[in-house]
Scaffold this active site. Sequence first.
Site, PDB file in Angstrom:
ATOM      1  N   SER B 325      36.541 -27.577  24.867  1.00 39.89           N
ATOM      2  CA  SER B 325      37.093 -27.484  23.503  1.00 39.89           C
ATOM      3  C   SER B 325      36.574 -28.583  22.590  1.00 39.89           C
ATOM      4  O   SER B 325      36.739 -28.487  21.371  1.00 39.89           O
ATOM      5  CB  SER B 325      38.615 -27.550  23.562  1.00 39.89           C
ATOM      6  OG  SER B 325      39.095 -26.477  24.333  1.00 39.89           O
ATOM      7  N   ASP B 364      43.460 -17.366  26.613  1.00 41.36           N
ATOM      8  CA  ASP B 364      43.716 -18.610  25.907  1.00 41.36           C
ATOM      9  C   ASP B 364      44.358 -19.551  26.907  1.00 41.36           C
ATOM     10  O   ASP B 364      44.964 -19.127  27.883  1.00 41.36           O
ATOM     11  CB  ASP B 364      44.662 -18.368  24.734  1.00 41.36           C
ATOM     12  CG  ASP B 364      44.684 -19.528  23.758  1.00 41.36           C
ATOM     13  OD1 ASP B 364      44.052 -19.407  22.690  1.00 41.36           O
ATOM     14  OD2 ASP B 364      45.306 -20.568  24.081  1.00 41.36           O
ATOM     15  N   HIS B 370      49.098 -18.626  20.425  1.00 40.44           N
ATOM     16  CA  HIS B 370      49.522 -19.579  19.409  1.00 40.44           C
ATOM     17  C   HIS B 370      50.095 -18.887  18.189  1.00 40.44           C
ATOM     18  O   HIS B 370      50.433 -19.527  17.211  1.00 40.44           O
ATOM     19  CB  HIS B 370      48.319 -20.437  18.971  1.00 40.44           C
ATOM     20  CG  HIS B 370      47.701 -21.199  20.089  1.00 40.44           C
ATOM     21  ND1 HIS B 370      48.179 -22.428  20.488  1.00 40.44           N
ATOM     22  CD2 HIS B 370      46.668 -20.915  20.912  1.00 40.44           C
ATOM     23  CE1 HIS B 370      47.431 -22.862  21.495  1.00 40.44           C
ATOM     24  NE2 HIS B 370      46.521 -21.952  21.776  1.00 40.44           N
ATOM     25  N   CYS B 383      43.191 -23.550  19.704  1.00 42.98           N
ATOM     26  CA  CYS B 383      43.395 -22.131  20.002  1.00 42.98           C
ATOM     27  C   CYS B 383      42.089 -21.493  20.451  1.00 42.98           C
ATOM     28  O   CYS B 383      41.128 -21.428  19.694  1.00 42.98           O
ATOM     29  CB  CYS B 383      43.952 -21.407  18.771  1.00 42.98           C
ATOM     30  SG  CYS B 383      44.012 -19.627  19.009  1.00 42.98           S
TER      31      CYS B 383
END
Lengths: 360, 630
Positions: B325, B364, B370, B383
């Site tokens: 991420s 996810d 989310h 997200c």
Amino acid sequence: MNFLERVHLDKPFFYGLLALALLSVVILYSASAGEVTLVLAQALRLVIGFAIMLMVAQISPESLARWSPHIYVAGLVLLLVVLVMGATGKGAQRWLNLGVLNFQPSEIMKIGLPMVLAYYFSRRPLPPRLSGIAVAAVLVLIPTLLIARQPDLGTALLVMTSGLVVLFLAGMAWHSIALLLGLLAASIPLVWVYLHDYQKQRILTLFSPESDPLGSGYHIIQSMIAVGSGGLYGKGWFNSTQTQLQYLPESSTDFVFAVFAEEFGLIGIFIIFAAYLFVVLRGLAIAFYAQDSYARLLAGSLTLTFFVYFFVNIGMVTGILPVVGVPLPIISYGGSSLVTLMAAFGILMSIQTHRKIIHA
Amino acid sequence: MLNIPLKDHFRETRLFDSRLSITAVIVLLLTLALLARLVYLQVISYRHYATLSQENRIRPWPIPPVRGRILDRNGIVLAENLPVYTLEITPEQVEDMDELLQRLGELVQLDATDIRNFKKQLRKRPRFESLVLRTRLNDQEAARIAVNRSQLHGVELQARLQRYYPLGGLAVHAIGYVGRIDEQESSGIDRSAYRGTQHIGKLGVEGRYEGLLLGQVGVEKVETNALGRTLRAVERIAPKAGQNLYLSLDAKLQATAEAALEGRRGAVVALDPKTGGVLVFASTPVYDPNPFVNGIDSESYRILLEDPDKPLINRVINGQYAPGSAIKPFLALGALESPGFDPAETIICRGAFKLPRSRRRFRDWKKYGHGEVDLQSAVEQSCDVYFYTLAVRLGIDYMHEFLTGLGFGARTGIDLIGESPGLVPSRQWKRARGEAWYPGETVVTGIGQGPLLVTPLQLASAVSALANRGRWFTPRMLRAIEDPKTKARREVVPELAGNIVVAEQGHWETLVASMIDVVHGEKGTARRIGWNAPYTIAGKTGTTQVKGVGQNEVYDAEQTPERLRDHALFIAFAPAEDPRIAIAVIVENGGHGSSAAAPIARKVMDQYLLSGDPDKSRTVSKPDHRSPSG
């Protein structure tokens, strides 16, 4: 009869040799970096050498001729003894330890072989026939091979040369000479096989000293540097850097000429060459005036052998001949060979001074 | 009849005289030949031999220069030179080498390696040069040699300068070390520059700046004899000491980072975004470079080599990791720059993403999603579904181009040797491998997974681009060069590496705001390090899978072996308004970026930003077990 005639001294010869002896002392003083004891030892040897020369000069050529075979045989016996039980010096068996002094029997042969050959040919009509040459060849080969076995290749070749010179002077036919030279040339590959590695190395080094500059090529490279850097006028007495800084090995013995060349240059070399040439030409003159074939052959052989020493030594120092360990006659520091040399000169003097004066 | 041939005296004499004349001619010719040879040597080749004779006499002895020191930005010494006693032998002066070695073995400790190394040197070496038998003699050994010196012919006790790293393993991957010149190096260097020196910089700054550190060898021309004995000095050209190198590195900050990583495998890189200067270059575990200086023994080397934690690997420039991420802010910027993109546009995240006409679910990290997210909240909460969607929209070609423009997939150009380039995948890259690009690969690229690989240094460098709002500088270890004699300092000028010009300046603020939310926002993934921070941090967490998790499996950290646990990442810059530090942290198998990596970044940033006087902060000390031997 004046005194000189009574003591059988040849004046030109004497002065020529004295000049060389003086040069020896001068150059050894520098070559040994001012080592007085070494110079005194050489001076003492020279004095003894001159004494021996004078003593031998008193012996008549007739007596020498009579003793020739005995001296030769005695020399052979000693060579055999040295092979069997000789003390080992520098890895080779050359020396006989006689308690007080070490003695090298091969030195006797340097004189003994020319004597016996001169003796042999003087009793035969000359030029020699093939049978005579064959006998002479055997007489030459036995001591040559014995000395080569020690191993002392340099001396063996010199002894052989002194014998071959007698053959040449005796009038050996040209075709026989050609044949002999051919045989010698043919035997080179054969001899090569029997050479020790270090001997082969020395010969190969001659052709390319740079291939091993710190090993076998070291001697010859340093020697050539010494000679070449001397130039025309030399660096001056005691200014030989190659010697004083200990780059040149054996600077007092086999390579003393390099020191001389470095310090006195080409000009000095002319002087030393003149002295040697004078002695050699005087020796040849003695041979020319000698009255019988024994004296002629012996005088000629001894003189030419002396020249060969000179030539081989300087050829070696200047890098045109392999390093065979031949000293520069008279000038190099060393005992055994000097005594032989002076004895040979005594014989030459004897031949010259015992001539029967034929009044016209 | 008697067969005694009669001698013809007249004929014999004539024959003898002719032969004698021939020999006289030969004598004269040979003498002339000798004279010709002598003329050749002494007149024609005189200059050649005169030069050789001079060279024989005057021998140049090398005087090795003092190697430049390496210091951190505050002048803390990282590499210096200490005098040590070495035992040296000049073989020419030794009569019986084996006997001598045996005698020396009774006086000082000589192990088989020493003797083996010595004999190896013995075989090929210049004449009359002394060879090192042993180094770092202790005082007792040196004294024993000194006392017995008269009986030890050819043996010398030399005080030489030897490289020493006073902080042991601290920043070893950045500083590197010197070691003995090996055969391969020896053929690649100018041997004359290394006369009298046996060492060369191998790795890190020591290797990269070898040319500056080495200095210039001096020469003492001495008159010697053939035995190599010095008679007198004729001329002396002093050596020039090597340059002292000041690094951007902050040793105390480095110590903090290494301490924070203690016991873990990982890397921390901190850059000064305004210059590209490397403040922290930590790769753990570290190792002590000091034993390498004189050749580490094979057993110790084997232990280092076989250590499962791989301490010898430089994770900062050679560790290639999936960014996870942590790639999201860069893709977010890419999206902002793409035509027709609206950051306020929302998607509904239900915990999974599916490509059209595909049954494969891309999950996810948050099981039930989310909810409604826009760009800013997608970065804040990390997200995944938003970025899956974004990636498909941008396409791999665009993402490849944009990430490459930020320096990913290429060496940063840091002043160290052997950097790895990382990898930004593309259709072309796959085609070169004989494979087609799958749409699924585009999807996972959106969350920094798949074939995408970055080094910690690349991450930090790209972070500094964000921190600077577009401009970034090539990472630099070297900050200034100091002449040891004049003390004159030459500062290294920062080198602009790239400049992202955005279509609208507001894009930066949108992006930075989303990264601030990561740390300071209500739902920020790194809010735990942000709630009490006295300055604003813009950051992003990352957690990357080491073990593939199946379509219907659930990842459970507790149940997974340590080596297969997720890597934890965190990137940040601070203060967000006017960044002074850009940082990238990776903790191998550390678990969550927020819990394992972010606190380390916070510690480093705190120390760097909060201590006004850097000398008041914690002192640098090296762990005791790293102390050099000998």
